[in-house]
Design an enzyme around this catalytic site. Structure first.
Site, mmCIF file in Angstrom:
data_model
loop_
_atom_site.group_PDB
_atom_site.id
_atom_site.type_symbol
_atom_site.label_atom_id
_atom_site.label_comp_id
_atom_site.label_asym_id
_atom_site.label_seq_id
_atom_site.Cartn_x
_atom_site.Cartn_y
_atom_site.Cartn_z
ATOM 1 C CG HIS A 1 -0.241 0.343 2.480
ATOM 2 N ND1 HIS A 1 0.605 -0.550 3.114
ATOM 3 C CD2 HIS A 1 -0.236 1.466 3.222
ATOM 4 C CE1 HIS A 1 1.091 0.020 4.197
ATOM 5 N NE2 HIS A 1 0.604 1.245 4.293
ATOM 6 C CG HIS B 1 0.026 5.759 2.972
ATOM 7 N ND1 HIS B 1 -1.323 5.492 3.022
ATOM 8 C CD2 HIS B 1 0.597 5.071 3.982
ATOM 9 C CE1 HIS B 1 -1.570 4.681 4.032
ATOM 10 N NE2 HIS B 1 -0.415 4.411 4.620
#
Length: 170
Positions: A78, A93
């Site tokens: 992620h 992110h």
């Protein structure tokens, strides 16, 4: 202040501050450029990890916003850490609370140590899956090693992947 120097503070002289430079920042996805204050997570919106910007991707395809090296890829896919050729650390992110998805909904196309150019493909996020299974599909892009004397200037709104002159350090 780098990601690993979070608790260390040092005073910068004007000369040292003026050395901090980052050229060629591009929009990392097709979608909307947002202020960090719009991220639904205080760690990002309050700039606790550093200054930056956010994007809401239309297609989930992310490219490197800068030329540099891939320094870190979270096991959960992620988030990707980069170090620009100008020695600035950047964290991409993808989504909020996406660590809990354990990699589902993400494909990463780079490896730690890879050299990337601004605009090179980094990852794909399944936007619909993230919308359904995470807190948000908004992606913060944080300059984690940016000194206190520098900030991020944005032109918010719709943008195309690899678009230039929308994000700069001042």
């Amino acid at each position: 202040m780098g990601l690993f120097d979070f608790f260390k503070k040092k005073k910068e002289t004007v000369e040292e501050c003026n050395k901090v430079e980052l050229k060629g920042i591009v929009c990392p996805t097709n979608g909307e450029i947002l202020e960090l204050s719009e991220v639904p997570d205080e760690v990002f919106s309050q700039k606790m990890m550093g200054d930056g910007f956010a994007v809401k991707s239309n297609d989930g395809i992310f490219v490197s916003p800068v030329s540099g090296t891939v320094e870190m890829i979270f096991d959960t896919k992620h988030a990707i850490g980069l170090r620009s050729n100008d020695n600035i650390e950047i964290l991409v992110h993808m989504g909020i609370d996406t660590v809990n998805l354990n990699g589902k909904g993400f494909d990463v196309f780079v490896n730690v140590g890879d050299k990337v150019k601004s605009g090179d493909r980094l990852a794909k996020m399944d936007v619909e899956y993230i919308k359904e299974n995470a807190k948000s599909d908004i992606t913060p892009v944080i300059f984690t090693s940016l000194e206190d004397c520098k900030s991020v200037k944005l032109i918010t709104g719709q943008a195309k992947v690899k678009e230039e002159n929308r994000i700069e350090l001042v």
